[in-house]
Design a protein around this motif. Structure first.
Motif, PDB file in Angstrom:
ATOM      1  N   UNK A   1      -4.353   0.149  -4.674  1.00 53.10           N
ATOM      2  CA  UNK A   1      -5.761   0.588  -4.382  1.00 53.10           C
ATOM      3  C   UNK A   1      -6.373   1.271  -5.350  1.00 53.10           C
ATOM      4  N   UNK A   2      -5.922   1.347  -6.563  1.00 59.32           N
ATOM      5  CA  UNK A   2      -6.519   1.757  -7.792  1.00 59.32           C
ATOM      6  C   UNK A   2      -5.538   1.820  -9.010  1.00 59.32           C
ATOM      7  N   UNK A   3      -5.827   2.447 -10.254  1.00 58.35           N
ATOM      8  CA  UNK A   3      -5.022   2.426 -11.394  1.00 58.35           C
ATOM      9  C   UNK A   3      -4.169   3.762 -11.364  1.00 58.35           C
ATOM     10  N   UNK A   4      -4.084   4.690 -10.620  1.00 58.78           N
ATOM     11  CA  UNK A   4      -3.518   5.809 -10.806  1.00 58.78           C
ATOM     12  C   UNK A   4      -2.145   5.651 -10.199  1.00 58.78           C
ATOM     13  N   UNK A   5      -1.083   5.874 -10.724  1.00 63.89           N
ATOM     14  CA  UNK A   5       0.231   5.667 -10.231  1.00 63.89           C
ATOM     15  C   UNK A   5       0.405   6.791  -9.226  1.00 63.89           C
ATOM     16  N   UNK A   6       1.191   6.445  -8.065  1.00 64.13           N
ATOM     17  CA  UNK A   6       1.454   7.424  -6.953  1.00 64.13           C
ATOM     18  C   UNK A   6       0.280   7.686  -6.019  1.00 64.13           C
ATOM     19  N   UNK A   7      -0.819   8.244  -6.680  1.00 67.06           N
ATOM     20  CA  UNK A   7      -2.010   8.370  -5.934  1.00 67.06           C
ATOM     21  C   UNK A   7      -2.893   7.380  -5.443  1.00 67.06           C
ATOM     22  N   UNK A   8      -3.122   6.346  -6.190  1.00 72.38           N
ATOM     23  CA  UNK A   8      -3.728   5.001  -5.804  1.00 72.38           C
ATOM     24  C   UNK A   8      -3.070   3.786  -5.666  1.00 72.38           C
ATOM     25  N   UNK A   9      -1.816   3.635  -6.193  1.00 72.59           N
ATOM     26  CA  UNK A   9      -0.949   2.690  -6.049  1.00 72.59           C
ATOM     27  C   UNK A   9       0.577   3.152  -6.021  1.00 72.59           C
ATOM     28  N   UNK A  10       1.271   2.380  -5.114  1.00 73.05           N
ATOM     29  CA  UNK A  10       2.778   2.737  -4.838  1.00 73.05           C
ATOM     30  C   UNK A  10       3.517   2.436  -6.183  1.00 73.05           C
ATOM     31  N   UNK A  11       4.357   3.504  -6.319  1.00 76.41           N
ATOM     32  CA  UNK A  11       5.351   3.471  -7.284  1.00 76.41           C
ATOM     33  C   UNK A  11       6.753   4.013  -6.861  1.00 76.41           C
ATOM     34  N   UNK A  12       7.740   3.032  -7.046  1.00 78.75           N
ATOM     35  CA  UNK A  12       9.116   3.324  -6.552  1.00 78.75           C
ATOM     36  C   UNK A  12       9.885   3.690  -7.888  1.00 78.75           C
ATOM     37  N   UNK A  13      10.525   5.074  -7.747  1.00 82.31           N
ATOM     38  CA  UNK A  13      11.171   5.552  -8.913  1.00 82.31           C
ATOM     39  C   UNK A  13      12.783   5.563  -8.504  1.00 82.31           C
ATOM     40  N   UNK A  14      13.523   4.512  -9.369  1.00 80.53           N
ATOM     41  CA  UNK A  14      14.861   4.292  -9.079  1.00 80.53           C
ATOM     42  C   UNK A  14      15.721   4.883 -10.071  1.00 80.53           C
ATOM     43  N   UNK A  15      16.550   5.997  -9.650  1.00 82.47           N
ATOM     44  CA  UNK A  15      17.291   6.931 -10.690  1.00 82.47           C
ATOM     45  C   UNK A  15      18.418   6.124 -10.965  1.00 82.47           C
ATOM     46  N   UNK A  16      18.845   5.604 -11.916  1.00 79.23           N
ATOM     47  CA  UNK A  16      19.869   4.632 -12.335  1.00 79.23           C
ATOM     48  C   UNK A  16      19.191   3.378 -12.376  1.00 79.23           C
ATOM     49  N   UNK A  17      20.231   2.498 -12.124  1.00 80.46           N
ATOM     50  CA  UNK A  17      20.252   0.787 -12.228  1.00 80.46           C
ATOM     51  C   UNK A  17      19.443   0.392 -10.928  1.00 80.46           C
ATOM     52  N   UNK A  18      18.400  -0.478 -11.041  1.00 76.88           N
ATOM     53  CA  UNK A  18      18.008  -1.229 -10.160  1.00 76.88           C
ATOM     54  C   UNK A  18      18.345  -2.795 -10.013  1.00 76.88           C
ATOM     55  N   UNK A  19      18.782  -3.209  -9.010  1.00 82.41           N
ATOM     56  CA  UNK A  19      19.142  -4.503  -8.878  1.00 82.41           C
ATOM     57  C   UNK A  19      18.155  -5.245  -8.007  1.00 82.41           C
ATOM     58  N   UNK A  20      17.300  -6.082  -8.447  1.00 84.21           N
ATOM     59  CA  UNK A  20      16.365  -6.987  -7.928  1.00 84.21           C
ATOM     60  C   UNK A  20      16.823  -8.333  -7.082  1.00 84.21           C
ATOM     61  N   UNK A  21      16.004  -8.590  -6.240  1.00 81.10           N
ATOM     62  CA  UNK A  21      16.380  -9.709  -5.485  1.00 81.10           C
ATOM     63  C   UNK A  21      15.310  -9.783  -4.274  1.00 81.10           C
ATOM     64  N   UNK A  22      15.091 -10.998  -3.622  1.00 81.73           N
ATOM     65  CA  UNK A  22      14.453 -10.752  -2.230  1.00 81.73           C
ATOM     66  C   UNK A  22      12.883 -11.116  -2.671  1.00 81.73           C
ATOM     67  N   UNK A  23      11.966 -10.575  -1.994  1.00 84.04           N
ATOM     68  CA  UNK A  23      10.579 -10.723  -2.227  1.00 84.04           C
ATOM     69  C   UNK A  23       9.951  -9.384  -2.739  1.00 84.04           C
ATOM     70  N   UNK A  24       8.965  -9.676  -3.547  1.00 84.90           N
ATOM     71  CA  UNK A  24       7.963  -8.391  -3.996  1.00 84.90           C
ATOM     72  C   UNK A  24       6.691  -9.117  -3.351  1.00 84.90           C
ATOM     73  N   UNK A  25       6.364  -8.169  -2.484  1.00 86.12           N
ATOM     74  CA  UNK A  25       5.000  -8.312  -1.546  1.00 86.12           C
ATOM     75  C   UNK A  25       4.071  -7.069  -1.927  1.00 86.12           C
TER      76      UNK A  25
END
Length: 170
Positions: A8-32
């Motif tokens: 909903x904007x350009x500012x992380x966390x405040x205006x758009x969602x930001x997921x913070x993964x400590x360590x390794x992230x394994x992606x799969x599935x769908x990013x919506x």
């Protein structure tokens, strides 16, 4: 699974969602991704939607909202962040030539939305242009052709014929 995020904007966390993964992230599935609060992304905007120490794999599918004409989403799996960005749309023009001549540029070219693509068709010695097909439709035996205001993928194909002379002896 689905990872659903809102922008909903350009500012992380405040205006758009930001997921913070400590360590390794394994992606799969769908990013919506959904646009909220009437936000309209512009060219050059970027969104670090997932932060991580490292990552493996990629999302199997992306469900990204439509952008204004001439723009498209890009995705980059960087060393420490998954970034979505907005860029000018790109299209591919595949150019080929038959025996007896050349087309330039030859092969696949990447063209930005709205740009012009100019092709030069040159017959070899003792040949002439037989026909030029753009997306399968004849545009005649031309030696130059411009695809103007590109807004889709295209093909251009040049064919040539050997020049034949009639000699009458007397």
């Amino acid at each position: 699974g689905i990872l659903a995020l809102e922008i909903g904007g350009r500012i992380p966390v405040t205006e758009y969602d930001q997921l913070d993964v400590s360590g390794a992230a394994t992606f799969g599935g769908t990013l919506e991704v959904s646009l909220v609060n009437g936000f309209v992304p512009a060219p050059g905007d970027s969104f670090h939607v997932v932060l991580y120490g490292s990552h493996t794999r990629a999302f199997a599918s992306l469900a990204l909202p439509p952008l204004a004409a001439g723009l498209q989403w890009g995705i980059e799996y960087g060393a420490t962040a998954l970034t979505l960005y907005v860029k000018s749309a790109e299209f591919t023009i595949a150019a080929s030539a038959g025996v007896g001549g050349q087309i330039s540029p030859l092969g696949a070219s990447t063209i930005l939305y709205g740009a012009n693509a100019v092709y030069t068709i040159t017959p070899d010695s003792c040949y002439q242009v037989a026909d030029v097909l753009v997306d399968g439709a004849s545009v005649g035996a031309v030696t130059e052709y411009t695809i103007s205001g590109v807004q889709a993928n295209h093909t251009i194909e040049a064919t040539f014929v050997q020049i034949q002379y009639t000699i009458t002896a007397s």
